[in-house]
Design a protein around this motif. Structure first.
Motif, PDB file in Angstrom:
ATOM      1  N   SER A  93      90.198  16.072  11.220  1.00  0.00           N
ATOM      2  CA  SER A  93      88.789  15.672  11.227  1.00  0.00           C
ATOM      3  C   SER A  93      88.619  14.473  10.304  1.00  0.00           C
ATOM      4  CB  SER A  93      87.883  16.822  10.777  1.00  0.00           C
ATOM      5  OG  SER A  93      86.526  16.545  11.040  1.00  0.00           O
ATOM      6  N   ASP A  94      87.491  13.774  10.490  1.00  0.00           N
ATOM      7  CA  ASP A  94      87.193  12.604   9.671  1.00  0.00           C
ATOM      8  C   ASP A  94      86.718  12.989   8.279  1.00  0.00           C
ATOM      9  OD1 ASP A  94      87.517  10.639  11.798  1.00  0.00           O
ATOM     10  OD2 ASP A  94      85.656  11.431  12.630  1.00  0.00           O
ATOM     11  N   ILE A  95      87.135  12.206   7.293  1.00  0.00           N
ATOM     12  CA  ILE A  95      86.551  12.291   5.958  1.00  0.00           C
ATOM     13  C   ILE A  95      85.897  10.952   5.656  1.00  0.00           C
ATOM     14  CG2 ILE A  95      88.095  14.083   5.068  1.00  0.00           C
ATOM     15  CD1 ILE A  95      89.743  11.802   3.769  1.00  0.00           C
ATOM     16  N   HIS A  96      84.821  10.995   4.892  1.00  0.00           N
ATOM     17  CA  HIS A  96      84.039   9.778   4.673  1.00  0.00           C
ATOM     18  C   HIS A  96      83.908   9.375   3.212  1.00  0.00           C
ATOM     19  CE1 HIS A  96      82.712  11.259   8.651  1.00  0.00           C
ATOM     20  NE2 HIS A  96      82.626   9.970   8.937  1.00  0.00           N
ATOM     21  N   SER A  97      84.270  10.256   2.298  1.00  0.00           N
ATOM     22  CA  SER A  97      84.143   9.941   0.877  1.00  0.00           C
ATOM     23  C   SER A  97      85.201  10.708   0.095  1.00  0.00           C
ATOM     24  CB  SER A  97      82.739  10.296   0.359  1.00  0.00           C
ATOM     25  OG  SER A  97      82.467  11.671   0.565  1.00  0.00           O
ATOM     26  N   PRO A  98      85.616  10.200  -1.060  1.00  0.00           N
ATOM     27  CA  PRO A  98      86.673  10.858  -1.832  1.00  0.00           C
ATOM     28  C   PRO A  98      86.364  12.307  -2.192  1.00  0.00           C
ATOM     29  CG  PRO A  98      86.367   8.622  -2.634  1.00  0.00           C
ATOM     30  CD  PRO A  98      85.250   8.882  -1.649  1.00  0.00           C
ATOM     31  N   ALA A 126      92.502   8.641  -2.388  1.00  0.00           N
ATOM     32  CA  ALA A 126      92.203  10.072  -2.499  1.00  0.00           C
ATOM     33  C   ALA A 126      92.891  10.849  -1.380  1.00  0.00           C
ATOM     34  CB  ALA A 126      90.694  10.295  -2.454  1.00  0.00           C
ATOM     35  N   ALA A 127      92.874  10.296  -0.164  1.00  0.00           N
ATOM     36  CA  ALA A 127      93.548  10.951   0.956  1.00  0.00           C
ATOM     37  C   ALA A 127      95.047  11.036   0.704  1.00  0.00           C
ATOM     38  CB  ALA A 127      93.264  10.206   2.252  1.00  0.00           C
ATOM     39  N   GLY A 128      95.631   9.960   0.191  1.00  0.00           N
ATOM     40  CA  GLY A 128      97.054   9.965  -0.109  1.00  0.00           C
ATOM     41  C   GLY A 128      97.424  10.993  -1.156  1.00  0.00           C
ATOM     42  N   ASN A 129      96.554  11.159  -2.140  1.00  0.00           N
ATOM     43  CA  ASN A 129      96.815  12.121  -3.214  1.00  0.00           C
ATOM     44  C   ASN A 129      96.681  13.574  -2.767  1.00  0.00           C
ATOM     45  OD1 ASN A 129      97.524  10.535  -5.472  1.00  0.00           O
ATOM     46  ND2 ASN A 129      95.385   9.954  -5.803  1.00  0.00           N
ATOM     47  N   SER A 130      96.141  13.799  -1.565  1.00  0.00           N
ATOM     48  CA  SER A 130      95.926  15.170  -1.085  1.00  0.00           C
ATOM     49  C   SER A 130      97.223  15.873  -0.738  1.00  0.00           C
ATOM     50  CB  SER A 130      95.023  15.156   0.154  1.00  0.00           C
ATOM     51  OG  SER A 130      95.733  14.645   1.283  1.00  0.00           O
ATOM     52  N   GLY A 131      98.264  15.093  -0.452  1.00  0.00           N
ATOM     53  CA  GLY A 131      99.511  15.691  -0.006  1.00  0.00           C
ATOM     54  C   GLY A 131      99.562  15.944   1.484  1.00  0.00           C
ATOM     55  N   LYS A 132      98.477  15.645   2.185  1.00  0.00           N
ATOM     56  CA  LYS A 132      98.424  15.849   3.628  1.00  0.00           C
ATOM     57  C   LYS A 132      98.749  14.547   4.367  1.00  0.00           C
ATOM     58  CE  LYS A 132      97.271  20.167   3.764  1.00  0.00           C
ATOM     59  NZ  LYS A 132      96.094  20.717   4.483  1.00  0.00           N
TER      60      LYS A 132
END
Length: 272
Positions: A93-98, A126-132
């Motif tokens: 799904s889309d994310i729009h903010s950290p 932030a997305a990169g730091n999620s581990g996903k």
């Protein structure tokens, strides 16, 4: 060579089966979302495809303030979790903010960056730091070679499970065009490339207070893209697109999806 990596128990990239990302543009309600996911899973059964279910919990970039956006982060993630658990399929799904990254990453198997936000550094990091794994849609205003900088922002966190999605480029007002060179250019960056066939026939803002589109051209573009070597295809699908609350004109019917998927699997095999 394009990188291959795992998303749960499936793979995407060089040598992997074609990845199918499919579902409704937006979560309308729980019943409808589960019905669509179940129907797609039934259609995919027996085909050499890897299926990831897609639906947005919030469409934050709709044309009009009056446009339907979805159930929001909390309820939307609850519904996606139900799809994931009941059908055993990965979800995106889309994310729009950290600030959405942490709760979303607890449910989603892939975090998706919308096209209009593909240059937003804080969101990408932030997305990169999620581990996903992260799927970034190339902005309609961005050259394919510039996606190396987008990927670089994510890779600065140590994340290299990145997909890049082509969804057409702005061609004047209210129109998009697909440059098939983009697939090769972005794959040469070393990442799997996905073709968003339904958004590529969208006419942004073409109906005045919402976007239009022409789903009739989706099969043509999808077949050509798979022949050109993309690693996956992205379709918005609905049980009744003409009554969909978002992106109905460019969404596929179930019957269209059922006709096109065997063709794409055969083309992928022939082009390997």
């Amino acid at each position: 060579m394009t990188k291959t990596f795992s998303i749960g128990n499936i793979e995407v990239g060089e040598g992997a089966p074609l990845l199918l990302i499919a579902g409704p543009c937006v979560i309308e309600n729980e019943e409808n979302t589960l019905e669509i996911a179940t129907r797609i899973q039934e259609i995919v059964k027996g085909l050499d495809l890897n299926f990831v279910f897609k639906a947005s919990f919030d469409k934050a970039n709709r044309t009009s303030i009056e446009s339907f956006r979805g159930p929001g982060l909390v309820r939307g993630l609850e519904i996606l979790e139900k799809v994931k658990q009941s059908l055993g399929v990965p979800v995106i799904s889309d994310i729009h903010s950290p600030d959405q990254v942490e709760p979303a990453s607890k449910v989603l198997d892939i975090l998706q960056i919308p096209a209009f936000l593909c240059r937003q550094t804080d969101l990408l990091v932030a997305a990169g730091n999620s581990g996903k794994p992260v799927n970034v849609k190339k902005g309609q205003f961005v050259g394919p070679w510039d996606m190396k900088h987008v990927a670089g922002k994510i890779m600065s966190t140590g994340c290299d499970r990145i997909m890049l999605t082509e969804r057409g480029s702005s061609f004047g007002y209210n129109n998009l065009v697909v440059d098939f060179r983009n697939f090769s250019i972005m794959r040469d960056l070393g990442f799997p490339v996905i073709f968003d066939a339904t958004h590529s026939v969208q006419m942004p803002g073409g109906l005045g207070n919402c976007s239009g589109g022409d789903r009739a051209y989706v099969p043509l573009l999808a077949r050509a893209a798979v022949a050109a070597g993309v690693d996956g295809v992205f379709f918005e699908v609905h049980t009744d697109p003409d009554k969909a609350l978002c992106d109905g004109p460019n969404s596929l019917t179930m019957e269209m999806l059922e006709r096109i998927l065997p063709q794409l699997a055969a083309i992928r095999k022939a082009a390997a």
